[in-house]
Design a protein around this motif. Structure first.
Motif, PDB file in Angstrom:
ATOM      1  N   GLN A 196     -22.265 -48.379 118.177  1.00  0.00           N
ATOM      2  CA  GLN A 196     -21.328 -47.329 118.870  1.00  0.00           C
ATOM      3  C   GLN A 196     -19.862 -47.467 118.329  1.00  0.00           C
ATOM      4  O   GLN A 196     -19.341 -48.447 117.742  1.00  0.00           O
ATOM      5  N   THR A 231     -24.673 -34.188 124.114  1.00  0.00           N
ATOM      6  CA  THR A 231     -25.811 -35.107 124.080  1.00  0.00           C
ATOM      7  C   THR A 231     -27.213 -35.015 124.890  1.00  0.00           C
ATOM      8  O   THR A 231     -28.101 -35.580 124.670  1.00  0.00           O
ATOM      9  N   LEU A 282     -19.228 -43.104 121.253  1.00  0.00           N
ATOM     10  CA  LEU A 282     -20.126 -42.329 120.904  1.00  0.00           C
ATOM     11  C   LEU A 282     -20.872 -43.203 119.629  1.00  0.00           C
ATOM     12  O   LEU A 282     -20.473 -44.239 119.400  1.00  0.00           O
ATOM     13  N   TRP A 336     -22.654 -33.803 115.267  1.00  0.00           N
ATOM     14  CA  TRP A 336     -23.610 -33.515 116.240  1.00  0.00           C
ATOM     15  C   TRP A 336     -24.990 -33.400 115.717  1.00  0.00           C
ATOM     16  O   TRP A 336     -25.187 -32.312 114.868  1.00  0.00           O
ATOM     17  N   GLN A 370     -20.612 -36.253 125.502  1.00  0.00           N
ATOM     18  CA  GLN A 370     -21.563 -36.935 126.216  1.00  0.00           C
ATOM     19  C   GLN A 370     -22.275 -36.289 127.455  1.00  0.00           C
ATOM     20  O   GLN A 370     -23.485 -36.366 127.817  1.00  0.00           O
ATOM     21  N   THR A 373     -27.724 -36.250 119.231  1.00  0.00           N
ATOM     22  CA  THR A 373     -26.764 -37.364 119.144  1.00  0.00           C
ATOM     23  C   THR A 373     -25.390 -36.837 118.739  1.00  0.00           C
ATOM     24  O   THR A 373     -25.295 -36.236 117.646  1.00  0.00           O
ATOM     25  N   ALA A 421     -14.743 -37.023 123.682  1.00  0.00           N
ATOM     26  CA  ALA A 421     -15.774 -37.727 123.636  1.00  0.00           C
ATOM     27  C   ALA A 421     -16.657 -37.726 125.031  1.00  0.00           C
ATOM     28  O   ALA A 421     -17.741 -37.522 125.054  1.00  0.00           O
ATOM     29  N   ARG A 422     -15.932 -37.852 126.165  1.00  0.00           N
ATOM     30  CA  ARG A 422     -16.805 -37.886 127.494  1.00  0.00           C
ATOM     31  C   ARG A 422     -17.236 -36.336 127.586  1.00  0.00           C
ATOM     32  O   ARG A 422     -18.364 -36.352 128.273  1.00  0.00           O
TER      33      ARG A 422
END
Length: 378
Positions: A210, A274, A216, A289, A270, A278, A266-267
């Protein structure tokens, strides 16, 4: 005799057994605390030296680009400042770790790197162009330093039979002497330590997989998964994502604002991307991605959801920080499942998207008829 036996039994019950239990407990606590302290030192030392190694490698690469006029002096100066900021952290970590005294030459090598980097400070502080001969000699010296640093990491610190590990185990063995007074308790303590060791290794593995800032996937994790898919020849897509004007935000509002913006983006990754793949941070403001299928409509749908979410800027103090992306994608089968070609094609498509300010994903096949703009021109 009976009275003596009674007193001996009394002493055994009320004095010897509690004393042994206290001794075992104290020794076990000392062993556990020593273990965690050594693990803390080891983790911080490896983390510091690995990051220093990466910054040296990046500085060498940026310097070589500058020599062939593929990079600007400002870009090289920025990388030099990153390397310079890493050195005090490394020195502080080395000073705190007593086991590094068992590795001769490491402290001197880090001091030499510090001196070598400091020697170029007047050159980078000047507004004049760098002397190519002096820069070339400096690069050569940094390459030698990086080789030595890698040898220390691989052979002396990370290796299970290296000097660092042997010194750490000597400290642990000293703490285990008292625990050996009671074999049964010793077995319990050893079993407990094995459990702690497995849990600690699992925790470290999670940290390696991570990114520490964004949460991430790490660069190493994403690249390893990409290589595995290529090896299996399972068709997939990758999308390179890059934050627009991130350097400007960093320079204007500071690195804390830049970090908050990365966390904010990043949030959103996700929450949207995601769902079908990934997302990993590969460095700075660049992300990959990885999608294990080739449905471009579905990929575009989730990317559009992301861009809609990012239309709401990040509130940082009394400022509103905008977040927009440039995205370039490629299908692995079009690159012959060659990991390097897949990464190169995706990166090229992303920089093309950045150059034309594309609001949507640019696929590599869409730019094959034109000349892609190099990253250094963006």
């Amino acid at each position: 005799m009976l009275k003596l036996a009674y007193h001996l039994r009394y002493i055994y019950q009320w004095f010897l057994v509690p004393l042994m239990l206290v001794l075992i407990y104290t020794s076990a606590m000392n062993l556990v605390s020593t273990f965690f302290l050594l693990e803390k030192y080891r983790h911080e030392t490896i983390w510091s030296l690995e990051h220093l190694n990466r910054e040296i490698e990046s500085t060498i690469h940026e310097s070589q680009l500058y020599l062939v006029k593929a990079s600007t002096l400002n870009q090289l100066r920025f990388q030099y400042e990153l390397l310079w900021s890493r050195l005090p952290v490394v020195q502080s970590s080395l000073d705190q770790d007593p086991n590094l005294q068992h590795i001769p030459g490491l402290a001197k090598m880090v001091d030499d790197i510090f001196t070598r980097v400091k020697s170029m400070d007047p050159d980078f502080s000047s507004e004049q162009a760098l002397n190519h001969t002096r820069l070339t000699r400096w690069i050569s010296a940094l390459k030698h330093d990086r080789e030595n640093l890698t040898n220390f990491l691989v052979n002396d610190i990370s290796a299970g039979n290296g000097r660092y590990s042997r010194a750490a185990w000597q400290d642990l063995l000293k703490s285990m002497i008292a625990v050996g007074l009671a074999s049964l308790i010793l077995f319990l303590v050893v079993g407990h330590l094995i459990y702690l060791l497995v849990r600690e290794q699992k925790r470290q593995r999670i940290q390696i997989e991570q990114d520490s800032l964004t949460g991430l996937a790490s660069r190493d994790f994403v690249i390893s998964r990409l290589e595995a898919l290529c090896k299996k020849r399972l068709d997939f897509c990758i999308v390179f994502l890059d934050l627009n004007k991130f350097k400007l935000i960093n320079d204007t509002y500071g690195h804390q604002a830049g970090d908050q913006l990365l966390i904010y983006v990043a949030r959103n990754f996700q929450a949207t991307l995601t769902k079908i793949g990934t997302v990993g941070r590969i460095g700075g403001d660049e992300f990959i991605w990885l999608i294990p299928h080739t449905d471009q409509r579905e990929i575009a749908y989730h990317y559009n959801q992301l861009t809609q979410n990012l239309q709401l800027p990040l509130q940082f103090g009394d400022q509103h920080l905008p977040a927009s992306l440039s995205a370039g994608a490629v299908q692995a089968s079009l690159c012959g499942y060659n990991p390097s070609k897949v990464l190169e094609a995706g990166d090229s498509a992303m920089y093309w998207a950045k150059s034309v300010h594309s609001p949507s994903i640019v696929w590599h096949g869409e730019i094959q008829s034109s000349n892609a703009i190099p990253a250094t021109m963006i």
